[in-house]
Design an enzyme around this catalytic site. Structure first.
Site, PDB file in Angstrom:
ATOM      1  N   SER A 265      68.169  58.582  56.296  1.00 20.75           N
ATOM      2  CA  SER A 265      68.302  57.259  56.902  1.00 20.75           C
ATOM      3  C   SER A 265      68.726  56.160  55.923  1.00 20.75           C
ATOM      4  CB  SER A 265      67.020  56.856  57.630  1.00 20.75           C
ATOM      5  OG  SER A 265      67.392  56.052  58.716  1.00 20.75           O
TER       6      SER A 265
ATOM      7  N   GLU B  98      60.065  65.472  65.782  1.00 19.64           N
ATOM      8  CA  GLU B  98      61.535  65.337  65.750  1.00 19.64           C
ATOM      9  C   GLU B  98      62.100  65.239  67.154  1.00 19.64           C
ATOM     10  OE1 GLU B  98      63.422  64.046  63.244  1.00 19.64           O
ATOM     11  OE2 GLU B  98      62.432  65.612  62.106  1.00 19.64           O
TER      12      GLU B  98
ATOM     13  N   ASP C 162      63.268  55.092  62.326  1.00 23.31           N
ATOM     14  CA  ASP C 162      63.792  54.866  60.978  1.00 23.31           C
ATOM     15  C   ASP C 162      63.595  53.419  60.538  1.00 23.31           C
ATOM     16  OD1 ASP C 162      64.584  57.386  61.567  1.00 23.31           O
ATOM     17  OD2 ASP C 162      66.735  57.003  61.424  1.00 23.31           O
TER      18      ASP C 162
HETATM   19  P1  ADP Z   1      71.922  58.611  57.268  1.00 23.78           P
HETATM   20  O1  ADP Z   1      71.309  57.418  57.921  1.00 23.78           O
HETATM   21  O2  ADP Z   1      71.233  59.874  57.638  1.00 23.78           O
HETATM   22  O3  ADP Z   1      72.079  58.484  55.789  1.00 23.78           O
HETATM   23  P2  ADP Z   1      74.160  57.801  58.895  1.00 23.78           P
HETATM   24  O4  ADP Z   1      75.430  58.464  59.261  1.00 23.78           O
HETATM   25  O5  ADP Z   1      73.256  57.364  59.988  1.00 23.78           O
HETATM   26  O6  ADP Z   1      73.401  58.766  57.869  1.00 23.78           O
HETATM   27  O7  ADP Z   1      74.478  56.505  58.030  1.00 23.78           O
HETATM   28  C1  ADP Z   1      75.352  56.585  56.933  1.00 23.78           C
HETATM   29  C2  ADP Z   1      76.316  55.413  56.982  1.00 23.78           C
HETATM   30  O8  ADP Z   1      75.613  54.187  56.743  1.00 23.78           O
HETATM   31  C3  ADP Z   1      77.367  55.475  55.897  1.00 23.78           C
HETATM   32  O9  ADP Z   1      78.476  56.267  56.292  1.00 23.78           O
HETATM   33  C4  ADP Z   1      77.746  54.009  55.746  1.00 23.78           C
HETATM   34  O10 ADP Z   1      78.629  53.606  56.760  1.00 23.78           O
HETATM   35  C5  ADP Z   1      76.409  53.305  55.959  1.00 23.78           C
HETATM   36  N1  ADP Z   1      75.715  53.086  54.674  1.00 23.78           N
HETATM   37  C6  ADP Z   1      74.516  53.573  54.303  1.00 23.78           C
HETATM   38  N2  ADP Z   1      74.198  53.187  53.051  1.00 23.78           N
HETATM   39  C7  ADP Z   1      75.226  52.439  52.596  1.00 23.78           C
HETATM   40  C8  ADP Z   1      75.522  51.773  51.359  1.00 23.78           C
HETATM   41  N3  ADP Z   1      74.691  51.803  50.336  1.00 23.78           N
HETATM   42  N4  ADP Z   1      76.697  51.110  51.279  1.00 23.78           N
HETATM   43  C9  ADP Z   1      77.551  51.073  52.322  1.00 23.78           C
HETATM   44  N5  ADP Z   1      77.337  51.687  53.483  1.00 23.78           N
HETATM   45  C10 ADP Z   1      76.207  52.368  53.636  1.00 23.78           C
HETATM   46 MG    MG Z   2      71.208  57.073  60.014  1.00 26.57          MG
END
Ligand code: ADP
Ligand code: MG
Length: 362
Positions: free
Chosen positions: A141, A43, A187
């Site tokens: 991710s 990590e 990722d």
């Molecule tokens: P993680 O990658 O850990 O889930 P992040 O903050 O890096 O968290 O990414 C999340 C962001 O990615 C969401 O707030 C959105 O903006 C975008 N995102 C991820 N999946 C989707 C989806 N299925 N539809 C629209 N936006 C998405």
């Molecule tokens: Mg992310």
């Protein structure tokens, strides 16, 4: 609890297809999927040129769509957890009119990949619907899975030019320049190149990857979402020399642990693997200072359950998820115990190591 199986990908594709028909009045002809990931160990080492050991999850983001000839791109997301609007339209970028990040923010992940995509010819417009079983913002991710799904979709419209490892870099650049997140390369690499029944040992300096078998039916990987997200702690502050020293100590120790953990996994030595996970968590809490009380509690609770080999926070920290390696038949017991004792509300994902991005039949 969300278990995730092939049939759930089919259900997700079905949902995306239904929404596509409602929004665009026709059937999609193309479909792709790209997984979320959990990092087993290593990590905060990916952007420190170190080793990481993630596996791709059965939780995926899918894109379904069709090419169109009017030079426009229309996107719809089925997610409730993003900013409005959930449908956007913009022209295919040109040299004179490149895409720029804007509102809604969720579309920036897709726009960034389109803008940086190394197309071998002219890229047509398209209509697409995004649907995902990866929790958004939970540290598994969803962002990289959206970028990689977009990249894989664009490959169906117009082939890319260049080497395979460059694909991860294009997606990473999209996240840097369009979403403003200075992420490492892990990722995107695992979402592209994950292998069923394997974790992937990645050297983030050379981008070399080595699959490490993880298919023993006797062991399971349990992901526990703390469902909290604190704002950045000490990483946002100016670092004191002493803090820098401790953080460097974490990175050096973590790279060693990751290399030893890969060897332990190859030898099916889950006890040793578990001990390294615990060391990793302690170092993230005490040296790197990116844990939080909720993650610490989840790890302590998991470790008190018989049959648990090891547990640690996973992802950036300050909330998000823990990952626990345990005997498969201890999973129900562990979830029950954690749910009862955790001061917040936990959610659970039990996932096998899955394949990376794929073209999906429709
Ligand atoms: P993680 O990658 O850990 O889930 P992040 O903050 O890096 O968290 O990414 C999340 C962001 O990615 C969401 O707030 C959105 O903006 C975008 N995102 C991820 N999946 C989707 C989806 N299925 N539809 C629209 N936006 C998405
Ligand atoms: Mg992310």
């Amino acid at each position: 609890m969300a278990t995730s199986r092939e049939s759930e990908v089919v259900a997700l594709l079905e949902e995306a297809r239904r929404v596509f028909h409602k929004e665009f009045g026709s059937e999609p002809t193309l479909a792709v999927s790209a997984p979320g990931r959990v990092n087993l160990i290593g990590e905060h080492t990916d952007y420190n040129d170190g080793l990481v050991l993630p596996m791709a999850l059965e939780l995926v983001t899918v894109l379904v769509g069709i090419p169109r000839s009017d030079g426009l791109i229309s996107l719809v997301t089925t997610s409730e957890y993003v900013d409005e609007p959930r449908r956007v339209e913009f022209p295919v970028p040109t040299a004179e009119k490149p895409l720029e990040p804007g509102i809604p923010r969720w579309a920036n992940y897709v726009k960034g990949v389109i803008q940086h995509y190394p197309a071998a010819g002219p890229l047509p417009g398209f209509s697409a619907v995004v649907a995902s079983s990866v929790p958004l913002g939970g540290g598994l991710s969803s962002s990289a899975s959206l970028e990689v799904a977009t990249y894989t979709f664009l490959q169906q419209l117009c082939p890319d030019s260049g080497a395979a490892a460059m694909r991860a870099q294009v997606c990473q650049r999209a996240e840097h320049s369009f979403a403003g997140v200075p992420c490492g390369i892990m990722d995107q690499l695992i979402s592209l190149f994950g292998q069923k029944d394997h974790a992937l040992l990645i050297d983030c300096r050379s981008l070399e990857t080595q699959p490490v078998p993880l298919s023993d039916p006797g062991v399971a990987v349990l992901i526990t979402n703390s469902n909290v997200r604190h704002s950045l702690g000490s990483t946002g502050k100016e670092l004191l020399t002493k803090e820098e020293f401790r953080r460097a100590r974490h990175v050096v120790g973590e790279i060693r642990r990751t290399s030893e953990a890969a060897a332990a996994l190859r030898a099916s030595n889950y006890k040793a693997f578990g001990r390294l996970m615990v060391e990793s968590h302690d170092s993230l809490r005490d040296d790197y200072e990116v844990s939080c009380p909720e993650l610490d509690q989840l790890v302590t609770l998991a470790l008190s359950v018989p049959g648990v080999h090891g547990s640690r926070m996973t992802g950036g920290g300050f909330g998000g998820c823990t990952v626990t390696l345990l005997e498969a038949d201890a999973a129900t017991r562990a979830m029950q115990h954690i749910q009862e004792q955790y001061k917040g509300t936990a959610s659970f994902y039990l996932s096998k190591a899955a394949d990376g991005a794929k073209v999906q039949p429709l």
